[in-house]
Scaffold this motif. Structure first.
Motif, PDB file in Angstrom:
ATOM      1  N   HIS A  40      52.316  18.187  74.472  1.00  0.00           N
ATOM      2  CA  HIS A  40      51.352  19.031  75.196  1.00  0.00           C
ATOM      3  C   HIS A  40      51.304  18.744  76.693  1.00  0.00           C
ATOM      4  O   HIS A  40      50.318  19.076  77.355  1.00  0.00           O
ATOM      5  CB  HIS A  40      49.953  18.917  74.589  1.00  0.00           C
ATOM      6  N   VAL A  41      52.339  18.116  77.233  1.00  0.00           N
ATOM      7  CA  VAL A  41      52.438  17.892  78.676  1.00  0.00           C
ATOM      8  C   VAL A  41      53.702  18.604  79.134  1.00  0.00           C
ATOM      9  O   VAL A  41      54.794  18.320  78.647  1.00  0.00           O
ATOM     10  CB  VAL A  41      52.500  16.388  79.029  1.00  0.00           C
ATOM     11  N   ALA A  42      53.557  19.526  80.078  1.00  0.00           N
ATOM     12  CA  ALA A  42      54.664  20.399  80.475  1.00  0.00           C
ATOM     13  C   ALA A  42      55.787  19.672  81.203  1.00  0.00           C
ATOM     14  O   ALA A  42      56.934  20.083  81.126  1.00  0.00           O
ATOM     15  CB  ALA A  42      54.140  21.534  81.348  1.00  0.00           C
ATOM     16  N   GLN A  43      55.484  18.592  81.905  1.00  0.00           N
ATOM     17  CA  GLN A  43      56.495  17.950  82.737  1.00  0.00           C
ATOM     18  C   GLN A  43      56.746  16.514  82.285  1.00  0.00           C
ATOM     19  O   GLN A  43      55.804  15.770  81.989  1.00  0.00           O
ATOM     20  CB  GLN A  43      56.035  17.954  84.187  1.00  0.00           C
ATOM     21  N   ASP A  44      58.024  16.123  82.237  1.00  0.00           N
ATOM     22  CA  ASP A  44      58.385  14.741  81.923  1.00  0.00           C
ATOM     23  C   ASP A  44      58.047  13.840  83.111  1.00  0.00           C
ATOM     24  O   ASP A  44      57.967  14.289  84.255  1.00  0.00           O
ATOM     25  CB  ASP A  44      59.879  14.622  81.634  1.00  0.00           C
TER      26      ASP A  44
END
Length: 112
Positions: A40-44
């Protein structure tokens, strides 16, 4: 009481692991460069030596970058995981006693 520092986890280039940290873990990068993919986190996140991030969920993928940052490529990347809060001594016994007391008061049979 003297506690031993945690042993770093080593990852070879492009190697990955899954971390379950719903109880709360702190990840600190020791060497190389690692990336984190969180549900649920768009960016690594890409982290270098000395970087710290607090993790609060399960199924987090941590991986070693293909080419660690720096002029001389490392043979591996390392990170250390530590609990965000260390349990107090005797926590399990206190929990057990409180559950037994609650069950006895409510008339529920206790099996441990």
């Amino acid at each position: 009481m003297h506690t031993k520092p945690p042993t770093p986890t080593r990852l070879l280039p492009q190697q990955t692991r899954v971390i379950h940290a719903s109880a709360g873990m702190r990840l600190r990068v020791v060497s190389g460069r690692v990336w984190l993919t969180q549900p649920h986190v768009a960016q690594d996140l890409f982290l270098g030596p000395g970087s710290v991030v607090d993790l609060l969920q399960d199924w987090i993928v941590v991986g070693a970058d293909a080419e660690p940052a720096g002029t001389r490529p490392e043979l591996y990347s390392e990170y250390v995981l530590t609990p965000l809060v260390a349990p107090a001594p005797g926590w399990f016994q206190r929990l057990r006693k409180s559950r037994i007391a609650n069950r006895v008061r409510s008339g529920v049979s206790v099996i441990w």
